[in-house]
Motif scaffolding. Structure first.
Motif, mmCIF file in Angstrom:
data_model
loop_
_atom_site.group_PDB
_atom_site.id
_atom_site.type_symbol
_atom_site.label_atom_id
_atom_site.label_comp_id
_atom_site.label_asym_id
_atom_site.label_seq_id
_atom_site.Cartn_x
_atom_site.Cartn_y
_atom_site.Cartn_z
ATOM 1 N N SER A 1 1.041 -1.307 -0.015
ATOM 2 C CA SER A 1 -0.043 0.090 -0.048
ATOM 3 C C SER A 1 0.948 1.200 -0.129
ATOM 4 O O SER A 1 0.429 2.405 -0.394
ATOM 5 N N GLN A 2 2.184 1.387 0.477
ATOM 6 C CA GLN A 2 3.143 2.271 0.661
ATOM 7 C C GLN A 2 4.188 2.614 -0.322
ATOM 8 O O GLN A 2 4.463 3.474 -0.794
ATOM 9 N N VAL A 3 4.522 1.381 -1.202
ATOM 10 C CA VAL A 3 5.606 1.527 -2.295
ATOM 11 C C VAL A 3 5.276 1.046 -3.319
ATOM 12 O O VAL A 3 4.392 0.124 -3.552
ATOM 13 N N LYS A 4 5.639 1.711 -4.491
ATOM 14 C CA LYS A 4 5.340 1.603 -5.928
ATOM 15 C C LYS A 4 5.979 0.028 -6.558
ATOM 16 O O LYS A 4 5.187 -0.338 -7.299
ATOM 17 N N THR A 5 7.166 -0.141 -5.934
ATOM 18 C CA THR A 5 7.784 -1.185 -6.546
ATOM 19 C C THR A 5 7.497 -2.654 -5.842
ATOM 20 O O THR A 5 6.975 -2.640 -4.887
ATOM 21 N N LYS A 6 7.534 -3.740 -6.595
ATOM 22 C CA LYS A 6 7.109 -5.072 -5.928
ATOM 23 C C LYS A 6 8.075 -5.407 -5.057
ATOM 24 O O LYS A 6 9.565 -5.238 -5.024
ATOM 25 N N LEU A 7 7.428 -5.929 -3.905
ATOM 26 C CA LEU A 7 8.219 -6.572 -2.913
ATOM 27 C C LEU A 7 9.279 -7.473 -3.293
ATOM 28 O O LEU A 7 8.887 -8.693 -4.049
ATOM 29 N N ASP A 8 10.526 -7.627 -2.902
ATOM 30 C CA ASP A 8 11.568 -8.567 -3.430
ATOM 31 C C ASP A 8 12.014 -9.219 -1.930
ATOM 32 O O ASP A 8 12.755 -8.495 -1.345
ATOM 33 N N MET A 9 11.148 -10.394 -1.724
ATOM 34 C CA MET A 9 11.421 -10.877 -0.381
ATOM 35 C C MET A 9 11.430 -12.370 -0.406
ATOM 36 O O MET A 9 10.880 -13.236 -1.008
ATOM 37 N N GLY A 10 12.566 -12.986 0.265
ATOM 38 C CA GLY A 10 12.464 -14.225 0.763
ATOM 39 C C GLY A 10 11.963 -14.788 2.020
ATOM 40 O O GLY A 10 11.128 -14.009 2.346
ATOM 41 N N LYS A 11 12.320 -15.542 2.557
ATOM 42 C CA LYS A 11 11.812 -16.109 4.149
ATOM 43 C C LYS A 11 11.770 -15.050 5.237
ATOM 44 O O LYS A 11 11.011 -14.743 5.939
ATOM 45 N N SER A 12 13.228 -14.405 5.222
ATOM 46 C CA SER A 12 13.358 -13.340 6.248
ATOM 47 C C SER A 12 14.284 -12.338 5.756
ATOM 48 O O SER A 12 14.597 -11.433 6.317
ATOM 49 N N CYS A 13 14.588 -12.600 4.056
ATOM 50 C CA CYS A 13 15.228 -11.191 3.698
ATOM 51 C C CYS A 13 14.326 -10.465 3.000
ATOM 52 O O CYS A 13 13.669 -10.957 1.946
ATOM 53 N N ILE A 14 14.508 -9.249 2.932
ATOM 54 C CA ILE A 14 13.825 -8.024 2.189
ATOM 55 C C ILE A 14 15.184 -7.602 1.334
ATOM 56 O O ILE A 14 16.292 -7.048 1.912
ATOM 57 N N ARG A 15 15.114 -7.737 0.103
ATOM 58 C CA ARG A 15 16.176 -7.094 -0.912
ATOM 59 C C ARG A 15 15.750 -5.918 -1.594
ATOM 60 O O ARG A 15 14.584 -5.665 -2.148
ATOM 61 N N PHE A 16 16.537 -4.931 -1.462
ATOM 62 C CA PHE A 16 16.707 -3.760 -2.417
ATOM 63 C C PHE A 16 17.814 -3.357 -3.186
ATOM 64 O O PHE A 16 18.631 -3.190 -2.802
ATOM 65 N N LYS A 17 17.177 -3.637 -4.563
ATOM 66 C CA LYS A 17 18.363 -3.523 -5.851
ATOM 67 C C LYS A 17 18.556 -2.130 -5.957
ATOM 68 O O LYS A 17 19.563 -1.832 -6.566
ATOM 69 N N LYS A 18 17.583 -1.290 -5.539
ATOM 70 C CA LYS A 18 17.903 -0.020 -5.868
ATOM 71 C C LYS A 18 17.981 0.811 -4.586
ATOM 72 O O LYS A 18 16.714 1.063 -3.992
ATOM 73 N N PRO A 19 19.069 1.268 -4.002
ATOM 74 C CA PRO A 19 19.093 1.797 -2.673
ATOM 75 C C PRO A 19 17.998 3.051 -2.601
ATOM 76 O O PRO A 19 17.828 3.269 -1.294
ATOM 77 N N ASP A 20 17.932 3.919 -3.611
ATOM 78 C CA ASP A 20 16.936 4.842 -3.557
ATOM 79 C C ASP A 20 15.530 4.731 -3.203
ATOM 80 O O ASP A 20 14.887 5.705 -2.991
ATOM 81 N N GLN A 21 15.421 3.338 -3.428
ATOM 82 C CA GLN A 21 13.766 2.957 -3.298
ATOM 83 C C GLN A 21 13.521 2.067 -1.987
ATOM 84 O O GLN A 21 12.503 1.642 -1.789
ATOM 85 N N ILE A 22 14.394 2.478 -1.026
ATOM 86 C CA ILE A 22 14.223 1.654 0.377
ATOM 87 C C ILE A 22 12.993 2.570 1.031
ATOM 88 O O ILE A 22 13.370 3.719 1.238
#
Length: 171
Positions: free
Chosen positions: A122-143
């Protein structure tokens, strides 16, 4: 122990944290060695978590990453995989292709997982990239720093110990 709790413990013990790209002996040294193109975002991520995480968690190097742990003075049993280590909770890492947040509470607590994934959507325009406990941000400016700050507030050391022990101990 039920299947879900067994899987949680298996994940906690067998998560491969050996793929770190920064060799450091302290949190400060790790932060100083973040590549320039990620440094501003990574420092802001560290500061956001440090500002919001409940009292009792302590930042330290944990499995080659910056981790917030439950120290032995609060949980003398330590990490069941290596009792001489404090109980890990949340870590951040500079990986080859992304900045990662490893949050064991999200993996172990379905309500927290649901809150986070719904809030992210609801808050972020990009698709969530997440594993079991890992949240990945490929573009640091989109954290989503505000959302990560809120996530950091959601579980106290006492809450995490309770979740961890329920997952670890047979009933």
């Amino acid at each position: 122990m039920d299947g879900k709790n067994t899987n949680i413990i298996r994940h906690i013990c067998h998560t491969n944290y050996s793929h770190m790209k920064i060799a450091a002996n302290s949190v400060q040294e790790y932060l100083e060695n973040i590549p320039d193109d990620r440094k501003e975002s990574f420092l802001k991520l560290f500061e956001t978590i440090q500002k919001n995480i409940p009292e009792g968690f302590e930042p330290e190097m944990s499995y080659g990453m910056i981790g917030w742990v439950v120290p032995h003075r609060l949980y003398p049993a330590g990490y069941h995989c290596k009792p001489e280590l404090p109980l890990p909770f949340l870590s951040i890492a500079n990986q080859k292709n992304f900045i990662a947040i490893y949050h064991m509470g999200i993996y172990a607590n379905k309500e927290l997982y649901d809150w986070f994934t719904e809030s992210y959507a609801s808050q972020v325009k990009t698709k969530l990239d997440m594993g079991k406990s890992c949240i990945r941000f490929k573009k640091p400016d989109q954290i989503p720093f505000e959302l990560i700050g809120e996530l950091a507030t959601k579980m106290t050391p006492e809450n995490w110990i309770d979740v961890y022990e329920k997952a670890f101990r047979s009933k």
